[in-house]
Scaffold this motif. Structure first.
Motif, PDB file in Angstrom:
ATOM      1  N   GLY A  70     -42.805  13.112 -37.800  1.00  0.00           N
ATOM      2  CA  GLY A  70     -41.971  13.990 -36.996  1.00  0.00           C
ATOM      3  C   GLY A  70     -40.505  14.101 -37.386  1.00  0.00           C
ATOM      4  N   VAL A  71     -40.260  12.923 -37.934  1.00  0.00           N
ATOM      5  CA  VAL A  71     -38.709  12.640 -38.290  1.00  0.00           C
ATOM      6  C   VAL A  71     -38.639  11.989 -39.667  1.00  0.00           C
ATOM      7  CG1 VAL A  71     -36.387  11.645 -37.547  1.00  0.00           C
ATOM      8  CG2 VAL A  71     -38.057  12.684 -35.817  1.00  0.00           C
ATOM      9  N   ALA A  72     -37.820  12.432 -40.455  1.00  0.00           N
ATOM     10  CA  ALA A  72     -37.774  11.808 -41.816  1.00  0.00           C
ATOM     11  C   ALA A  72     -36.298  11.912 -42.047  1.00  0.00           C
ATOM     12  CB  ALA A  72     -38.587  12.493 -42.767  1.00  0.00           C
ATOM     13  N   GLU A  73     -35.563  10.574 -42.038  1.00  0.00           N
ATOM     14  CA  GLU A  73     -34.362  10.383 -42.362  1.00  0.00           C
ATOM     15  C   GLU A  73     -33.926   9.434 -43.566  1.00  0.00           C
ATOM     16  OE1 GLU A  73     -33.002  11.243 -37.792  1.00  0.00           O
ATOM     17  OE2 GLU A  73     -33.246   9.366 -38.377  1.00  0.00           O
ATOM     18  N   THR A  74     -32.831   9.705 -44.260  1.00  0.00           N
ATOM     19  CA  THR A  74     -32.365   8.782 -45.235  1.00  0.00           C
ATOM     20  C   THR A  74     -30.879   8.109 -44.866  1.00  0.00           C
ATOM     21  OG1 THR A  74     -31.024  10.309 -46.487  1.00  0.00           O
ATOM     22  CG2 THR A  74     -33.348   9.763 -47.009  1.00  0.00           C
ATOM     23  N   PHE A  75     -30.969   6.947 -45.097  1.00  0.00           N
ATOM     24  CA  PHE A  75     -29.584   6.047 -44.907  1.00  0.00           C
ATOM     25  C   PHE A  75     -29.439   4.876 -45.764  1.00  0.00           C
ATOM     26  CE2 PHE A  75     -32.753   4.057 -42.287  1.00  0.00           C
ATOM     27  CZ  PHE A  75     -32.455   2.784 -42.377  1.00  0.00           C
ATOM     28  N   VAL A  76     -28.000   4.397 -45.988  1.00  0.00           N
ATOM     29  CA  VAL A  76     -27.980   3.490 -46.689  1.00  0.00           C
ATOM     30  C   VAL A  76     -27.727   1.907 -46.008  1.00  0.00           C
ATOM     31  CG1 VAL A  76     -26.434   2.263 -48.428  1.00  0.00           C
ATOM     32  CG2 VAL A  76     -26.900   4.586 -48.705  1.00  0.00           C
ATOM     33  N   LYS A  77     -28.351   0.854 -46.166  1.00  0.00           N
ATOM     34  CA  LYS A  77     -27.961  -0.326 -45.393  1.00  0.00           C
ATOM     35  C   LYS A  77     -28.314  -1.435 -46.348  1.00  0.00           C
ATOM     36  CE  LYS A  77     -29.870  -2.542 -41.509  1.00  0.00           C
ATOM     37  NZ  LYS A  77     -30.682  -2.505 -39.965  1.00  0.00           N
ATOM     38  N   SER A  78     -27.407  -2.373 -45.660  1.00  0.00           N
ATOM     39  CA  SER A  78     -27.193  -4.012 -46.564  1.00  0.00           C
ATOM     40  C   SER A  78     -28.299  -4.544 -45.948  1.00  0.00           C
ATOM     41  CB  SER A  78     -25.886  -4.358 -46.575  1.00  0.00           C
ATOM     42  OG  SER A  78     -26.019  -5.537 -47.107  1.00  0.00           O
ATOM     43  N   VAL A  79     -29.718  -4.788 -46.685  1.00  0.00           N
ATOM     44  CA  VAL A  79     -30.510  -5.549 -46.337  1.00  0.00           C
ATOM     45  C   VAL A  79     -31.128  -6.298 -47.426  1.00  0.00           C
ATOM     46  CG1 VAL A  79     -31.247  -4.070 -44.380  1.00  0.00           C
ATOM     47  CG2 VAL A  79     -32.430  -3.969 -46.746  1.00  0.00           C
ATOM     48  N   GLN A  80     -31.959  -7.614 -46.961  1.00  0.00           N
ATOM     49  CA  GLN A  80     -32.722  -8.307 -48.022  1.00  0.00           C
ATOM     50  C   GLN A  80     -33.984  -7.616 -48.104  1.00  0.00           C
ATOM     51  OE1 GLN A  80     -33.731 -12.326 -46.584  1.00  0.00           O
ATOM     52  NE2 GLN A  80     -33.190 -13.054 -48.921  1.00  0.00           N
ATOM     53  N   VAL A  81     -34.434  -7.536 -49.200  1.00  0.00           N
ATOM     54  CA  VAL A  81     -35.685  -6.562 -49.611  1.00  0.00           C
ATOM     55  C   VAL A  81     -36.698  -7.595 -50.158  1.00  0.00           C
ATOM     56  CG1 VAL A  81     -36.961  -5.119 -50.822  1.00  0.00           C
ATOM     57  CG2 VAL A  81     -34.730  -4.502 -49.688  1.00  0.00           C
ATOM     58  N   VAL A  82     -38.229  -7.493 -49.715  1.00  0.00           N
ATOM     59  CA  VAL A  82     -39.160  -8.425 -50.353  1.00  0.00           C
ATOM     60  C   VAL A  82     -40.227  -7.453 -50.976  1.00  0.00           C
ATOM     61  CG1 VAL A  82     -41.212  -9.899 -49.826  1.00  0.00           C
ATOM     62  CG2 VAL A  82     -39.081 -10.327 -48.491  1.00  0.00           C
ATOM     63  N   GLU A  83     -40.510  -7.579 -52.279  1.00  0.00           N
ATOM     64  CA  GLU A  83     -41.238  -6.861 -52.969  1.00  0.00           C
ATOM     65  C   GLU A  83     -42.782  -7.387 -52.931  1.00  0.00           C
ATOM     66  OE1 GLU A  83     -39.999  -5.842 -56.938  1.00  0.00           O
ATOM     67  OE2 GLU A  83     -38.811  -4.100 -56.102  1.00  0.00           O
ATOM     68  N   VAL A  84     -43.530  -6.788 -52.560  1.00  0.00           N
ATOM     69  CA  VAL A  84     -45.099  -7.467 -52.627  1.00  0.00           C
ATOM     70  C   VAL A  84     -45.934  -6.613 -53.661  1.00  0.00           C
ATOM     71  CG1 VAL A  84     -47.095  -7.674 -51.220  1.00  0.00           C
ATOM     72  CG2 VAL A  84     -44.731  -8.017 -50.319  1.00  0.00           C
ATOM     73  N   GLN A  85     -46.766  -7.035 -54.537  1.00  0.00           N
ATOM     74  CA  GLN A  85     -47.235  -6.377 -55.537  1.00  0.00           C
ATOM     75  C   GLN A  85     -48.918  -6.926 -55.006  1.00  0.00           C
ATOM     76  OE1 GLN A  85     -45.940  -8.110 -59.052  1.00  0.00           O
ATOM     77  NE2 GLN A  85     -45.175  -5.976 -59.576  1.00  0.00           N
ATOM     78  N   PHE A  86     -49.887  -5.982 -55.047  1.00  0.00           N
ATOM     79  CA  PHE A  86     -51.260  -6.124 -54.900  1.00  0.00           C
ATOM     80  C   PHE A  86     -52.168  -5.981 -56.204  1.00  0.00           C
ATOM     81  CE2 PHE A  86     -49.609  -4.154 -50.863  1.00  0.00           C
ATOM     82  CZ  PHE A  86     -49.658  -4.951 -50.185  1.00  0.00           C
ATOM     83  N   GLU A  87     -53.179  -6.763 -56.251  1.00  0.00           N
ATOM     84  CA  GLU A  87     -53.741  -6.521 -57.439  1.00  0.00           C
ATOM     85  C   GLU A  87     -54.527  -5.238 -57.631  1.00  0.00           C
ATOM     86  OE1 GLU A  87     -56.635  -9.751 -58.657  1.00  0.00           O
ATOM     87  OE2 GLU A  87     -55.393 -11.112 -57.918  1.00  0.00           O
ATOM     88  N   GLU A  88     -54.835  -4.763 -58.801  1.00  0.00           N
ATOM     89  CA  GLU A  88     -55.494  -3.358 -58.929  1.00  0.00           C
ATOM     90  C   GLU A  88     -55.005  -2.162 -58.171  1.00  0.00           C
ATOM     91  OE1 GLU A  88     -59.726  -4.204 -58.767  1.00  0.00           O
ATOM     92  OE2 GLU A  88     -59.723  -5.686 -59.911  1.00  0.00           O
TER      93      GLU A  88
END
Length: 146
Positions: A70-88
């Protein structure tokens, strides 16, 4: 998973029709949308915002069916990010819950998401000028002489 220090990121907020909940992810995060043949197709969150602006209707895969954005918006924010990788290149199902526990059964949603794609560096290879540089990996792997 890799936890990065806090810094500014391009973010995307997606709200699904029929719920007040929002999914907030980095702009390069991959989700599954309804593809041309009606099957789930990988798409970055920033591309979902573009498609929503251009086409009007975008549907995200929730693990069983598709739900309309219904809604799709972009913005910039200072945050801590955790990247997760999944096998296959596996897909995970995340569950969006409201802040109040008593509303959980009334207003919740699931979304299918991809983790970060593996790169050559993740498996110990280096890329230089579009070529895989195996020599630098072999040189660094040689045992030291005493």
């Amino acid at each position: 998973s890799v936890k990065f220090p806090q810094r500014e990121h391009d973010m995307v907020s997606l709200g699904m029709v029929g719920t007040a909940l929002r999914l907030v992810v980095t702009a390069d995060h991959n989700l599954l949308i309804k593809g041309a043949c009606g099957k789930p197709q990988r798409c970055s969150a920033s591309d979902i915002v573009k498609r929503k602006a251009e086409e009007g209707i975008v549907e995200i895969f929730d693990g069983a069916d598709f739900c309309q954005v219904g809604v799709a918006e972009t913005f910039v924010k200072s945050v801590q990010v955790v990247e997760v990788q999944f096998e296959e290149d596996a897909v995970a199902l995340i569950w969006l819950l409201p802040r109040r526990k008593r509303s959980a059964s009334l207003d919740s949603a699931s979304i299918a998401v991809h983790g970060k794609e593996y790169t050559f560096k993740d498996v110990g290879l280096d890329v230089r000028n579009t070529f895989i540089d195996v020599e630098s990996v072999l040189v660094s792997a040689k045992p030291r002489s005493r």
